[in-house]
Design an enzyme around this catalytic site. Structure first.
Site, PDB file in Angstrom:
ATOM      1  N   SER A 236       1.307  -9.616  -0.674  1.00 50.83           N
ATOM      2  CA  SER A 236       0.898  -8.188  -0.386  1.00 50.83           C
ATOM      3  C   SER A 236       1.335  -7.602   0.716  1.00 50.83           C
ATOM      4  CB  SER A 236      -0.536  -8.095  -1.093  1.00 50.83           C
ATOM      5  OG  SER A 236      -1.264  -8.575  -0.308  1.00 50.83           O
TER       6      SER A 236
ATOM      7  N   LYS B  12       0.788  -1.029   0.005  1.00 51.89           N
ATOM      8  CA  LYS B  12      -0.025   0.016   0.098  1.00 51.89           C
ATOM      9  C   LYS B  12       0.904   1.281  -0.208  1.00 51.89           C
ATOM     10  CE  LYS B  12      -4.182  -1.728   0.310  1.00 51.89           C
ATOM     11  NZ  LYS B  12      -5.474  -1.198  -0.859  1.00 51.89           N
TER      12      LYS B  12
END
Length: 329
Positions: free
Chosen positions: A300, A48
């Site tokens: 991720s 992110k």
């Protein structure tokens, strides 16, 4: 059709995120034919930071001075807080009340003002606050700058392994897979981009397979342990990218997610939160549904709850080590 992110925008993002995000390597996994892209190694533990850094650094000076707003279940919140602190920008972040406590406290520790809100207000409250204060909203996925930032992962994969056959990407709101798939379409025409999400939050798979954008109720998606993948639907900006560039979306079970999380820790010696382990779960348990050739799994994030992790590791002896890919232990 909504605008699609350009390769030039993603390349610009790659320059902007230097100094904020790590250029993560492709590492060889214990499972033949699979490389791992460990975004868990980022300063805030997830990919992110790429989108947050891109969107925030593209703000005009007057917008930075007013401050920023974000909404997130945890990882985007930490990324926005990290970049805002580095740039001296005030950040007000809304987090739904079903988010892990560890992620909430980590966001506060980065200096952001954190407001925990009921799940049903997770989107409306930040938008209202942004209108009232003039602070710029930095969405977790519904933003072309954010999508461009996440696409820098695709640039790195293309540079490190241009002959890759399959790129496995977790899917929630779709910002990550949109950016990576846009790069693959431009630079890796022979690679197939395949999304992965939990069976208990399979709105994106349903959308792609039916050809219409679908939304799932919050009480449905909240059932999965993969808290970062609990979004109700793909974003409206992501949906055209998914339709244009993504070849398929697979789903994995909760047991398969836990198995992959445990095996990443024990066999690959890599921490992954359940949301980040879904791609490895797909390779281990859905191998026969994937194209032949080398694959890379985007891990991720690694912001896993320590208590949850200890329970998984304690059960490690129940699972045979180095189970062949495609077999279900």
């Amino acid at each position: 059709m909504s605008a699609l992110v350009s390769l030039e925008s993603i390349q610009d993002a790659a320059e902007r995120i230097r100094g904020y995000a790590l250029r993560t390597p492709l590492i060889v996994s214990p499972w033949q034919g699979l490389s791992l892209k460990p975004e868990s190694l980022q300063p805030v533990g997830s990919f992110k930071i790429r989108g947050a850094a891109t969107a925030i650094t593209r703000l005009a000076p007057e917008a930075r001075q007013r401050g920023i707003v974000a909404l997130s279940s945890g990882n985007h919140a930490q990324a926005v807080a990290y970049v805002a602190r580095a740039l001296g920008i005030p950040a007000h972040i809304f987090i739904p009340d079903n988010a892990p406590a560890r992620k909430i406290e980590a966001t506060r520790a980065l200096g952001a003002t954190v407001e925990v809100v009921p799940l049903e207000e997770a989107y409306s409250r930040p938008e209202e606050f942004s209108r009232q204060t003039g602070k710029t909203l930095i969405p977790p996925f519904e933003n072309l700058d954010v999508i461009a930032g996440q696409g820098t992962i695709g640039l790195e994969i293309a540079a490190d392994d241009p002959g890759i056959s399959t790129i496995l990407v977790p899917v929630a709101g779709g910002g990550l897979i949109s950016g990576i798939a846009a790069v693959a379409a431009a630079l890796l025409p022979n690679a197939r981009v395949i999304g992965v999400e939990p069976e208990l939050a399979a709105d994106a798979a349903e959308s792609l397979h039916t050809g219409a954008l679908r939304a799932w109720a919050a009480e449905e998606t909240a059932r999965t342990i993969a808290d970062g993948l609990r979004t109700a639907s793909l974003g409206e900006m992501a949906w055209p990218h998914v339709k244009a560039y993504v070849h398929d979306i697979l789903t994995v079970t909760e047991d398969e997610i836990q198995d992959a999380t445990r095996r990443l820790a024990v066999e690959a010696r890599l921490l992954a939160e359940p949301s980040g382990a879904v791609t490895t779960a797909a390779y281990l348990h859905r191998r026969r549904e994937l194209p032949a050739g080398r694959a890379v799994a985007v891990v991720s994030g690694g912001n896993i709850d320590p208590t949850f992790l200890s329970g998984l590791v304690a059960d490690a002896e129940k699972v045979p080590r180095n189970t062949p890919a495609g077999a279900c232990p």
